[in-house]
Design a protein around this motif. Sequence first.
Motif, PDB file in Angstrom:
ATOM      1  N   VAL A   8       0.701  -1.643  -0.116  1.00  0.00           N
ATOM      2  CA  VAL A   8      -0.378   0.417  -0.165  1.00  0.00           C
ATOM      3  C   VAL A   8       0.527   1.620   0.025  1.00  0.00           C
ATOM      4  O   VAL A   8       1.285   1.227   1.445  1.00  0.00           O
ATOM      5  N   ARG A  11      -0.439   7.911   1.730  1.00  0.00           N
ATOM      6  CA  ARG A  11      -2.000   8.493   0.888  1.00  0.00           C
ATOM      7  C   ARG A  11      -1.704   9.346  -0.049  1.00  0.00           C
ATOM      8  O   ARG A  11      -1.356   9.739  -0.453  1.00  0.00           O
ATOM      9  N   ASP A  29      -8.150   1.387   2.836  1.00  0.00           N
ATOM     10  CA  ASP A  29      -7.146   0.897   2.839  1.00  0.00           C
ATOM     11  C   ASP A  29      -6.633  -0.633   3.610  1.00  0.00           C
ATOM     12  O   ASP A  29      -5.996  -1.461   3.556  1.00  0.00           O
ATOM     13  N   ARG A  63      -4.483   4.471  -4.178  1.00  0.00           N
ATOM     14  CA  ARG A  63      -3.511   3.478  -3.488  1.00  0.00           C
ATOM     15  C   ARG A  63      -3.374   2.350  -3.913  1.00  0.00           C
ATOM     16  O   ARG A  63      -2.382   2.057  -3.046  1.00  0.00           O
TER      17      ARG A  63
END
Length: 412
Positions: A8, A11, A29, A63
């Motif tokens: 990931v 942001r 997320d 993301r």
Amino acid sequence: MPSGRRGVPPRARWTPLLRGRAKECEVLDTQLQRVADGHSGVLVLRGEAGIGKSALLDYAAERAAQCEIARAIGVESEMELAYAGLHQLCAALLDGTNLQPAQHNVLRVAFGLQEGSTPEPLAVAVAVLNLLSAAAEPQPLICLIDDAQWLDRASAQALAFVARRLAAERILMIFAVREPVELPQLAGLPELQVDGLPDSEARLLLASGIPGRVDERVRDRFVAETRGNPLALLELPRGLSPADLAGGFAIPGGSLTGQMEQLFARRAESLPSESQDLLLLAAADPLGDVTLLWRAAERLGIGADAAAPAEESGLVEIGLRVRFRHPLVRSATYQGASPAARQRVHRALAEATDADADPDRRAWHRAQATAGLDETVAAELANSAARAQRRGGAAAAAAFLQRAAELTPDPA
């Protein structure tokens, strides 16, 4: 990884439509991290028009920068075209993914890319599941399906089948569904309700889009009557005069969706005529194919400089793909045009569409461009109905035949 969390990235770029969405972003997320860790996931975002579902899908795409991204957008005018939504999602994966020849052929037949016997819906769904699983082997695959309430029935059934059978394929499927429309195919899947912003966040978002001070009574009424809808908070003030913002303003009656469509329609009408025509061309064909757009524009005498005012208005982006500011911009542009204008752009799109590569879409555009009776177009639609039937698209075949019956001059 720069973020310290495997799979990931840091942001995503902030957008005003994500203000007040920390909880929703955290859910996304978590889902993305699960996929990065080797698990699958499904999530259905539900909320009214303008509430921020598309912005959340964009957030997930940003993301998931190190994942494979596949996207599809349901379009109301394509609901009768069998597997149109599935084609958007899967066509780019089909030739670059190792798939059994039989299943590869099933999908090519379903997408109208080759002739063959009518595929069973179950065979198509299983082929899609295996296609997505194979595409997810090199890296996780994120499937983003916006405006899922407008998917054609065959696509909705196939994608729901896949969503219920994901195991450890490193696939995340996120559907966005506009309320109050029900989509029974997705019933029982994990959901995230996207509601209006809290009053405090709504006030901040409203203030970010209005220069200068706003009368407190006007501000509070805006927040109350929009119910914290982010798109309404950002867009509706654009149609107001300083006197309206100074005090005494009340949002006109009617649904927020209707109000925003009217606002977008007025903004489109303020563009130069060639830019309006270009916008209508883009609204009339949902492929987002820039090459097709400019081929059709050339037939209407629209020059390349028509794009700049349309993009500067914030209504559309014309890059590698054509992308509207919001689905409501597309519907407002199309519904706000006169029947003659719609027929004119459909005729140009039909002429610009390859008759060999996509005969059904060409026939559909020709049908939309025809005001009176036309046996030639009716025959093309009948041929499209036969092809749709062979692909297993009964609803599409019925739609083609119904329109053919309306256009044929032979009552029998």
